[in-house]
Write an enzyme that holds these catalytic residues in place. Structure first.
Site, PDB file in Angstrom:
ATOM      1  N   GLU A  35     -20.237  -5.408   8.930  1.00 26.43           N
ATOM      2  CA  GLU A  35     -21.210  -4.649   9.717  1.00 26.43           C
ATOM      3  C   GLU A  35     -22.345  -5.528  10.227  1.00 26.43           C
ATOM      4  OE1 GLU A  35     -19.955  -3.687   6.808  1.00 26.43           O
ATOM      5  OE2 GLU A  35     -18.889  -1.821   7.265  1.00 26.43           O
ATOM      6  N   LYS A  73       0.847  -1.190   0.000  1.00 29.63           N
ATOM      7  CA  LYS A  73       0.000   0.000   0.000  1.00 29.63           C
ATOM      8  C   LYS A  73       0.883   1.241   0.000  1.00 29.63           C
ATOM      9  CE  LYS A  73      -4.455   0.838   2.008  1.00 29.63           C
ATOM     10  NZ  LYS A  73      -5.551   0.393   2.836  1.00 29.63           N
ATOM     11  N   ARG A 124     -25.929  -1.928   5.611  1.00 33.62           N
ATOM     12  CA  ARG A 124     -25.618  -3.343   5.442  1.00 33.62           C
ATOM     13  C   ARG A 124     -26.272  -4.222   6.499  1.00 33.62           C
ATOM     14  NH1 ARG A 124     -20.772  -4.871   2.533  1.00 33.62           N
ATOM     15  NH2 ARG A 124     -21.412  -4.116   0.493  1.00 33.62           N
TER      16      ARG A 124
HETATM   17  C1  LIG Z   1     -19.297  -2.009   3.774  1.00 32.64           C
HETATM   18  C2  LIG Z   1     -18.102  -1.114   3.931  1.00 32.64           C
HETATM   19  N1  LIG Z   1     -17.590  -0.910   5.157  1.00 32.64           N
HETATM   20  C3  LIG Z   1     -16.518  -0.106   5.326  1.00 32.64           C
HETATM   21  C4  LIG Z   1     -15.940   0.507   4.259  1.00 32.64           C
HETATM   22  C5  LIG Z   1     -14.781   1.461   4.457  1.00 32.64           C
HETATM   23  N2  LIG Z   1     -13.563   1.005   3.804  1.00 32.64           N
HETATM   24  C6  LIG Z   1     -13.156   1.503   2.627  1.00 32.64           C
HETATM   25  S1  LIG Z   1     -11.760   0.819   2.083  1.00 32.64           S
HETATM   26  C7  LIG Z   1     -11.644  -0.164   3.431  1.00 32.64           C
HETATM   27  C8  LIG Z   1     -10.494  -1.109   3.567  1.00 32.64           C
HETATM   28  C9  LIG Z   1     -10.380  -2.004   2.400  1.00 32.64           C
HETATM   29  O1  LIG Z   1      -9.263  -2.812   2.529  1.00 32.64           O
HETATM   30  P1  LIG Z   1      -8.781  -3.669   1.291  1.00 32.64           P
HETATM   31  O2  LIG Z   1      -9.954  -4.276   0.621  1.00 32.64           O
HETATM   32  O3  LIG Z   1      -7.720  -4.585   1.749  1.00 32.64           O
HETATM   33  O4  LIG Z   1      -8.212  -2.586   0.282  1.00 32.64           O
HETATM   34  P2  LIG Z   1      -6.885  -1.698   0.458  1.00 32.64           P
HETATM   35  O5  LIG Z   1      -7.363  -0.330   0.844  1.00 32.64           O
HETATM   36  O6  LIG Z   1      -6.009  -2.319   1.484  1.00 32.64           O
HETATM   37  O7  LIG Z   1      -6.272  -1.700  -0.892  1.00 32.64           O
HETATM   38  C10 LIG Z   1     -12.706   0.064   4.307  1.00 32.64           C
HETATM   39  C11 LIG Z   1     -12.895  -0.593   5.599  1.00 32.64           C
HETATM   40  C12 LIG Z   1     -16.513   0.279   2.990  1.00 32.64           C
HETATM   41  N3  LIG Z   1     -16.041   0.859   1.898  1.00 32.64           N
HETATM   42  N4  LIG Z   1     -17.565  -0.537   2.854  1.00 32.64           N
END
Ligand SMILES: Cc1ncc(C[n+]2csc(CCOP(=O)(O)OP(=O)(O)O)c2C)c(N)n1
Length: 618
Positions: free
Chosen positions: A362, A282, A390
Site C-alpha cells: 500500500e 491453495k 499502512r
Molecule cells: C496490508 C494488507 N493488505 C492487504 C491484505 C489483504 N489480504 C489478505 S490475504 C492476502 C493475500 C495473501 O497472500 P499469501 O500471503 O500468499 O497467502 P495465501 O492466501 O496465498 O495463503 C491479501 C492481499 C492484508 N491482509 N493486509
C-alpha cells in the site's frame, strides 16, 4: 473425527505416528470445510496449510516455541490443534473465536495478525528479546508468497540477515496472493521451483545432514553446511536469500507430511536465520477451492449462497470507473493485491495497460500514484480503509503536501463484519481529516458515488478521498448525466426545527429513516447530507445552527477526531456555544467481530437507535 477429537493441545501430536497424522489432516480439512461453509471465512488458504500446521506443531513446542502466522487468515488448523476445537464452530461469529490469531484469545497465538507482512519483523523482535534474556526457544514465522510482496518483509529480512538472529522463516509458496501473485519476487520464486537439478543435489545433501547425529562436532557440521552452500551457489539462479544472510532450504512439497517433519527436525537444530521454501496448493483437498482459489480465498456465510446478490458500493465504483476511463485516457487504476475486492477486475481486463497491481504494498501504491499524478496522469488508488493505514505518511508527504491529483477510493470504510478489528475501517475520517489539501467525500447513495467519482477525476487542484462502506448501496440510477459537485457543498434533505441530524455517507439514509420515525412522535427533524467531511460547508452549517440548537452527528467512524469532532471544532471556532451537540460513532476501543448489521445496531448507527437517542435527548 476420531483423532482430532482427542487432541487438546499440540503436545499430543508428538505420540501419533505418520498414519494417524495423515488421518488427522483429513479430519481437519473436513472440519474446516464444515464450519466455513456455514459461517464463512478463509477457506482456500487454510486448506493449503493443514500438513504444514500439523508438522510444525509436531516438531516445535508451542507455546514455548513461537509460531507467527503472517496475515493470520490461514490459522484455522492451528486453532483446532491448540485448544479451540470445541469453540471452532463459533469462528468469526459475534462473541465467538476470531478468524485471525490473537494473543487475547490463546497463549498459542504468539502474535496478533490480520494485516500482511508483519511476521518476520515480529519474529526478529522476539528473537532479540529471547537472546537478551538468554532464553532458549525457537521462533518460526510462516509467511505466504503474497505477503512477501509487502515492503515490511524486506525490511525485516534485511535486518535479520544483518543481526544473524536465530529465526526460521517458512515461505508458504502457493504462487497466489488473493489473486495470482505478481511481481519480480514471484517470478524469482517460480524460477527456483523450476530448477530440478538444484533440488536433486540439495536433497542428497539433506539426506546426509539428516543422517548426522545431533551431537556432531561443529567442525563436521560446518563442513556439511559448507557443502550445501557450495552446491547452492553453483546451482541456484541467484541465491537471493543467501545474499541477504539467510540459509535457504527448499523448495519442498508442503503436503508431504513425512518430508515436512523430517525437514523441520533438521532445521530445528540449525542456528542463524533460515528460510525454508515450502510449496503448497491453495484449497488443497476440496475441488471447488483448488480449482478456483481466488473465489474461495474468503467466502461469506453459507458460501454466500443464501443472500440475494445485491449491488454494492464496490460494484458501482467498478462500473463507474470504467465509464470514466473510456472517456478519459489519463485515468489509471492501482490496487495493492486486491483487484477483486476493490472492484478492479473488469477494469484490468478492459484497460490492461492502465491497470497496476503492485502487490501487497500500500505504501508503494500511494507513492507510485503520486509519481503518475505528477507526470500528468489521474491515478485512482483503490485501497480498503484499514489497509490505507499502512500508507499514511505516503498520503501526507508524497500526495497531499505536493497537492497531487490522486483519487483515493477507500472501500470498506466502517465496520466490515466478521473479519473484525484488524479489518474494520474505523479510523479513516479521523486520520485523513487532519491532512491539509485533502478533500474528503462520502456518498449517501449510488448516484452520489458516481458524481463523486466524476468530480474527483475532473478535479485538478489536489487529492481527493472518497470513502464508502462494505455492502449494499442505497438508491437507484436516477440520473443519466453526471453532475460535478461543488467542492464543500452539503445539502439539506429534510427540513425540520427541533433537532438537526447530520449524516456521513451511508448514515444519511439512516438519518432520513430516523426522521420519519420521529415525525410520528411529533418531533420535527432536519436532515443534512454533509457530503464533504472536508472542506465543511460552513455557510450552510452556520445558517442551520442559527435555527436549530440541537445537533446530532452520525458517522461510521471512531468518534475521536472524526466528523462529529469537526463539527465540535466548528462550533468552538464560530463561538456557537448555545448549540448542543451529540455525536454517534464508534467509541474509543477496537470494535469486535460480528455481523455488520449487528455491530451497526450495537453502536447506535441504525435508524431506530438514532430515533431512540433523539427521543431520550429531548
Ligand atoms: C496490508 C494488507 N493488505 C492487504 C491484505 C489483504 N489480504 C489478505 S490475504 C492476502 C493475500 C495473501 O497472500 P499469501 O500471503 O500468499 O497467502 P495465501 O492466501 O496465498 O495463503 C491479501 C492481499 C492484508 N491482509 N493486509
Amino acid at each position: 473425527m476420531g483423532i482430532l477429537n482427542k487432541i487438546n493441545s499440540p503436545s499430543e501430536l508428538k505420540s501419533l505416528d505418520i498414519k494417524d497424522l495423515k488421518v488427522l489432516a483429513k479430519e481437519i480439512r473436513k472440519k474446516i470445510i464444515e464450519v466455513v461453509e456455514k459461517s464463512g471465512g478463509h477457506l482456500a488458504p487454510n486448506l493449503g496449510v493443514v500438513e504444514l500446521t500439523i508438522a510444525l506443531h509436531r516438531v516445535f513446542d508451542a507455546p514455548k516455541d513461537k509460531i507467527i502466522w503472517d496475515v493470520g487468515h490461514q490459522s484455522y488448523a492451528h486453532k483446532l490443534l491448540t485448544g479451540r476445537r470445541e469453540s471452532f464452530h463459533t469462528l468469526r461469529q459475534y462473541g465467538g473465536i476470531s478468524g485471525f490469531p490473537s494473543p487475547f484469545e490463546s497463549r498459542y497465538d504468539a502474535f496478533g495478525t490480520g494485516h500482511s507482512s508483519t511476521s518476520i519483523s515480529a519474529a526478529l523482535g522476539m528473537a532479540c528479546s529471547r537472546d537478551y534474556t538468554q532464553d532458549d526457544y525457537k521462533i518460526v514465522a510462516v509467511i505466504g508468497d503474497g505477503a512477501l510482496t509487502g515492503g515490511m518483509s524486506y525490511e525485516a529480512l534485511n535486518q535479520t540477515g544483518y543481526l544473524k538472529k536465530d529465526i526460521i522463516v517458512i515461505l508458504n509458496d502457493n504462487s497466489m496472493s488473493i489473486s495470482k501473485n505478481v511481481g519480480a519476487m514471484s517470478n524469482y520464486l517460480s524460477k527456483i521451483i523450476t530448477k530440478p537439478i538444484y533440488n536433486r543435489f540439495k536433497d542428497d545433501v539433506w539426506e546426509l545432514l539428516g543422517k548426522l547425529p545431533p551431537a556432531l562436532s561443529s567442525k563436521t557440521r560446518g563442513l556439511a553446511s559448507k557443502i550445501t552452500e557450495d552446491l547452492k551457489n553453483l546451482l541456484v539462479p541467484s541465491g537471493l536469500f543467501e545474499e541477504l544472510g539467510f540459509r535457504y532450504f527448499g523448495p519442498l512439497d508442503g503436503h508431504n507430511l513425512d518430508l515436512l517433519i523430517k525437514t523441520f527436525q533438521n532445521i530445528k537444530r540449525l542456528k542463524g536465520p533460515i528460510l525454508l521454501h515450502v510449496l503448497t496448493k491453495k484449497g488443497k483437498g476440496h475441488d471447488p477451492a483448488e480449482n478456483n482459489p481466488s473465489k474461495f480465498h474468503g467466502v461469506g456465510p453459507n458460501m454466500g449462497k443464501s443472500l440475494p446478490k445485491r449491488e454494492t458500493y464496490t460494484d458501482v465504483f467498478a462500473k463507474s470507473i470504467i465509464e470514466l476511463a473510456q472517456k478519459d485516457k489519463k485515468i489509471v487504476a492501482i490496487t495493492a493485491a486486491m483487484p477483486d475486492g476493490t472492484g478492479l477486475i473488469e477494469f484490468s481486463k478492459r484497460f490492461p495497460e492502465r491497470f497496476f497491481d503492485v502487490g501487497i504494498a500500500e505504501q508503494h501504491a500511494v507513492t507510485f500514484a503520486a509519481g503518475l499524478a505528477i507526470s500528468g496522469y489521474k491515478p485512482i488508488c483503490a485501497i480498503y480503509s484499514t489497509f490505507l493505514q499502512r500508507a499514511y505518511d505516503q498520503v501526507i508527504h508524497d500526495v497531499c503536501l505536493q497537492k497531487l491529483p490522486v483519487t483515493f477510493c477507500i472501500d470498506r470504510g466502517g465496520v466490515v463484519g466478521e473479519d473484525g478489528p484488524t479489518h474494520h475501517g474505523a479510523f479513516d475520517l479521523s486520520y485523513l481529516r487532519l491532512v491539509p489539501n485533502l478533500i474528503i467525500m462520502a456518498p449517501k447513495d449510488k448516484d452520489e458515488l458516481k458524481d463523486m467519482l466524476f468530480t474527483a477525476t475532473t478535479y485538478k487542484d489536489g487529492p481527493v478521498a472518497i470513502r464508502y462502506p462494505k455492502g449494499e448501496v442505497a438508491g437507484e440510477d436516477l440520473k443519466k448525466e453526471r453532475t460535478k459537485l461543488n467542492i464543500g457543498e452539503a445539502e439539506i434533505l429534510v427540513q425540520g426545527k427541533d433537532v438537526c441530524l447530520i449524516g456521513v455517507g451511508s448514515m444519511v439514509c439512516e438519518c432520513i429513516s430516523a426522521s420519519s420515525l420521529l415525525k410520528k412522535d411529533g418531533i420535527s427533524v432536519e436532515v443534512i447530507n454533509i457530503r464533504f467531511i472536508k472542506p465543511l460547508d460552513k455557510k450552510l452549517l452556520s445558517g442551520v445552527f442559527k435555527r436549530i440548537k440541537r445537533v446530532l452527528t452520525v458517522e461510521e467512524n471512531v468518534l475521536t477526531g472524526g466528523f462529529g469532532s469537526a463539527i465540535m471544532e466548528f462550533l468552538t471556532e464560530e463561538e456557537l456555544g448555545d448549540v448542543q451537540l451529540k455525536r454517534i460513532g464508534f467509541p474509543d476501543k477496537f470494535i469486535e467481530h460480528g455481523p455488520r448489521n449487528l455491530l451497526l445496531e450495537k453502536y447506535g448507527l441504525k435508524s431506530e437507535r438514532i430515533a431512540q437517542i433523539v427521543k431520550e435527548w429531548i
